[in-house]
Design an enzyme around this catalytic site. Structure first.
Site, mmCIF file in Angstrom:
data_model
loop_
_atom_site.group_PDB
_atom_site.id
_atom_site.type_symbol
_atom_site.label_atom_id
_atom_site.label_comp_id
_atom_site.label_asym_id
_atom_site.label_seq_id
_atom_site.Cartn_x
_atom_site.Cartn_y
_atom_site.Cartn_z
ATOM 1 C CE LYS A 172 -3.392 2.904 0.665
ATOM 2 N NZ LYS A 172 -4.522 3.222 -0.161
ATOM 3 C CE LYS A 240 -3.457 7.428 7.390
ATOM 4 N NZ LYS A 240 -3.839 6.154 6.772
HETATM 5 N N1 NAP Z 1 -10.568 7.814 1.540
HETATM 6 C C1 NAP Z 1 -9.838 7.135 0.669
HETATM 7 O O1 NAP Z 1 -9.840 7.412 -0.533
HETATM 8 C C2 NAP Z 1 -8.976 5.987 1.136
HETATM 9 C C3 NAP Z 1 -8.528 5.083 0.177
HETATM 10 C C4 NAP Z 1 -7.768 3.995 0.574
HETATM 11 C C5 NAP Z 1 -7.438 3.831 1.909
HETATM 12 N N2 NAP Z 1 -7.855 4.738 2.838
HETATM 13 C C6 NAP Z 1 -7.480 4.491 4.237
HETATM 14 O O2 NAP Z 1 -8.609 3.925 4.872
HETATM 15 C C7 NAP Z 1 -8.675 4.341 6.248
HETATM 16 C C8 NAP Z 1 -10.011 5.064 6.499
HETATM 17 O O3 NAP Z 1 -10.068 6.183 5.625
HETATM 18 P P1 NAP Z 1 -11.400 7.074 5.464
HETATM 19 O O4 NAP Z 1 -11.141 7.951 4.290
HETATM 20 O O5 NAP Z 1 -12.611 6.221 5.509
HETATM 21 O O6 NAP Z 1 -11.286 7.954 6.803
HETATM 22 P P2 NAP Z 1 -12.452 8.615 7.664
HETATM 23 O O7 NAP Z 1 -13.566 9.054 6.791
HETATM 24 O O8 NAP Z 1 -11.776 9.611 8.537
HETATM 25 O O9 NAP Z 1 -12.992 7.386 8.547
HETATM 26 C C9 NAP Z 1 -12.291 6.828 9.603
HETATM 27 C C10 NAP Z 1 -13.286 6.143 10.511
HETATM 28 O O10 NAP Z 1 -12.589 5.494 11.572
HETATM 29 C C11 NAP Z 1 -13.161 5.855 12.824
HETATM 30 N N3 NAP Z 1 -12.100 5.880 13.833
HETATM 31 C C12 NAP Z 1 -10.897 6.481 13.735
HETATM 32 N N4 NAP Z 1 -10.182 6.289 14.853
HETATM 33 C C13 NAP Z 1 -10.950 5.533 15.666
HETATM 34 C C14 NAP Z 1 -10.755 5.001 16.962
HETATM 35 N N5 NAP Z 1 -9.617 5.205 17.635
HETATM 36 N N6 NAP Z 1 -11.760 4.283 17.498
HETATM 37 C C15 NAP Z 1 -12.916 4.077 16.813
HETATM 38 N N7 NAP Z 1 -13.158 4.563 15.581
HETATM 39 C C16 NAP Z 1 -12.178 5.277 15.018
HETATM 40 C C17 NAP Z 1 -13.712 7.246 12.590
HETATM 41 O O11 NAP Z 1 -14.680 7.517 13.547
HETATM 42 P P3 NAP Z 1 -15.137 9.063 13.810
HETATM 43 O O12 NAP Z 1 -15.892 9.467 12.585
HETATM 44 O O13 NAP Z 1 -15.976 8.989 15.011
HETATM 45 O O14 NAP Z 1 -13.858 9.842 13.992
HETATM 46 C C18 NAP Z 1 -14.276 7.097 11.175
HETATM 47 O O15 NAP Z 1 -15.542 6.489 11.204
HETATM 48 C C19 NAP Z 1 -7.444 5.232 6.477
HETATM 49 O O16 NAP Z 1 -6.396 4.476 6.998
HETATM 50 C C20 NAP Z 1 -7.115 5.714 5.059
HETATM 51 O O17 NAP Z 1 -5.755 6.072 4.926
HETATM 52 C C21 NAP Z 1 -8.643 5.798 2.484
#
Ligand code: NAP
Length: 296
Positions: A172, A240
Site C-alpha cells: 500500500k 499520514k
Molecule cells: N478515503 C480514501 O480514498 C482511502 C482510500 C484507501 C485507503 N484509505 C485508508 O482507509 C482508512 C479510512 O479512511 P477514510 O477515508 O474512511 O477515513 P475517515 O472518513 O476519517 O474514517 C475513519 C473512521 O474510523 C473511525 N475511527 C478512527 N479512529 C478511531 C478510533 N480510535 N476508534 C474508533 N473509531 C475510530 C472514525 O470515527 P469518527 O468518525 O468517530 O472519527 C471514522 O468512522 C485510512 O487508513 C485511510 O488512509 C482511504
C-alpha cells in the site's frame, strides 16, 4: 455467507464497504464512534454495537477500517477492544492504511491469543468502495487469506495475496508513492495549461487516453475544473501515508526525492488549513506559485 462479520470504522471508506458486505448477504455487526453512521447501517440491516469488544463478541471475522496506526492499536488491543471479545480461531482483518512494522507487532499480540490476522489495505478511493471495485493487497498466512477471499470479493476486484504479515501495508505504501507523485505531475500539467491559455477541457480530453492517462487525471482533474475540493481522500490522510513511507525509507537510508517533495508541498497546504480537503487541493499550492487558477 455463514460467517458473522464485524465492521469497525464507518467513515468515507468503511460505510460503503460495510454496505457491500450486507448486499453480499453477510450477517453484519457495526461500530463507529459517530452514532449516525451506525444508525445508517442499522437502517440497511446491520446490527449496531456499543464498542469494539461488543462487535467482536458477535462476530467470527472483524474488519477494522479506522484512521491511523494508534487507532488500529487502540481498537484491537484496548481493554474493550476487538481482542477482548473475539473467540480463539477468529480472524481480524485490518483494512486501514497503517505502519507495516506496527502491523507486525499488533499481529504478534493477536496471534498469541490464537486469533488469525491479515493486513489488507485498499486502493480505489471512495468511488471504488461504493462500487465494490477496490484493489486489495493482503499480507498474512495463505490459508487465512483463502478463507477470507469471498469477503474480499464482496469489496473489491483486484485482490492480491502479497506475502507474510505486513506485506499488504508495504504494498500500500508503494501505491501511495505512485499516487502522490502522479497527483503532483497532473497538477503541474493543469497549471501549465492554465498559464498558457490552452482550453482545459480539450487538453484533458486529448491527454487522458494517451501515455499521460491516470486515475488522478480521470477522477481528480474534473473536480479541480469545478473547484470542488471536497474530500474523497483527505490531505491529512495522504500526509499520514507519506509520513509512513518516509519513515520506512529513512530506516533503510533510501532516497525518495519526489515523495519528499510532494510531502513538503502538502505541508504547505496543511499550513493553510486545508487538511480536511481532498488531495486534489494540491493544485492550489502550484496555482499560488504560478499566479493562475485552474478553472474549467
Ligand atoms: N478515503 C480514501 O480514498 C482511502 C482510500 C484507501 C485507503 N484509505 C485508508 O482507509 C482508512 C479510512 O479512511 P477514510 O477515508 O474512511 O477515513 P475517515 O472518513 O476519517 O474514517 C475513519 C473512521 O474510523 C473511525 N475511527 C478512527 N479512529 C478511531 C478510533 N480510535 N476508534 C474508533 N473509531 C475510530 C472514525 O470515527 P469518527 O468518525 O468517530 O472519527 C471514522 O468512522 C485510512 O487508513 C485511510 O488512509 C482511504
Amino acid at each position: 455467507m455463514d460467517k458473522r462479520i464485524g465492521f469497525i470504522g464507518l467513515g468515507i471508506m468503511g460505510k460503503p464497504m460495510a454496505r457491500n458486505l450486507l448486499k453480499a448477504g453477510y450477517p453484519l455487526t457495526v461500530y463507529s464512534r459517530g452514532r449516525s453512521a451506525v444508525e445508517a447501517l442499522m437502517a440497511d440491516g446491520a446490527t449496531g454495537a456499543r464498542s469494539s469488544q461488543d462487535v467482536a463478541e458477535r462476530s467470527d471475522i472483524v474488519i477494522t477500517m479506522v484512521t491511523d496506526t494508534p487507532d488500529v492499536r487502540q481498537v484491537i488491543l484496548e481493554e474493550k477492544g476487538v481482542l477482548a471479545g473475539i473467540g480463539a480461531g477468529g480472524t481480524i482483518i485490518d483494512m486501514s492504511t497503517i505502519s507495516p512494522s506496527a502491523t507486525r507487532e499488533i499481529a504478534e499480540v493477536v496471534k498469541a491469543k490464537g486469533v488469525h490476522f491479515l493486513d489488507a489495505p485498499v486502493s480505489g478511493g471512495e468511488g471504488g468502495a461504493i462500487a465494490g471495485t477496490l484493489s486489495i493487497m493482503v499480507g498474512g498466512e495463505a490459508e487465512v487469506f483463502n478463507d477470507c477471499l469471498p469477503i474480499f470479493q464482496a469489496l473489491g476486484k483486484n485482490i492480491i495475496h502479497v506475502g507474510g504479515t505486513g506485506t499488504g501495508q508495504l504494498t500500500k505504501l508503494c501505491n501511495q508513492i505512485a499516487v502522490a507523485v502522479t497527483n503532483l505531475a497532473m497538477s503541474e500539467a493543469l497549471v501549465f495549461a492554465a498559464k498558457s491559455g490552452v482550453n482545459l477541457e480539450k487538453m484533458h480530453q486529448a491527454i487522458s487516453g494517451g501515455a499521460a492517462g491516470s486515475w488522478q487525471l480521470t477522477n481528480l482533474a474534473p473536480r479541480i475544473f469545478q473547484r470542488d475540493f471536497a474530500p474523497g481522500f483527505m490531505v491529512k490522510l495522504q500526509q499520514k501515508d507519506l509520513r509512513l513511507v518516509l519513515q520506512e525509507a529513512d530506516r533503510s537510508h533510501l532516497a525518495l526525492p519526489a515523495t519528499s517533495l510532494v510531502h513538503s508541498l502538502f505541508n504547505a497546504l496543511e499550513t493553510r488549513g486545508a487538511g480536511n480537503e481532498g488531495t486534489q487541493a494540491l493544485v492550489k499550492v502550484l496555482e499560488q506559485l504560478a499566479g493562475v487558477e485552474v478553472k474549467g
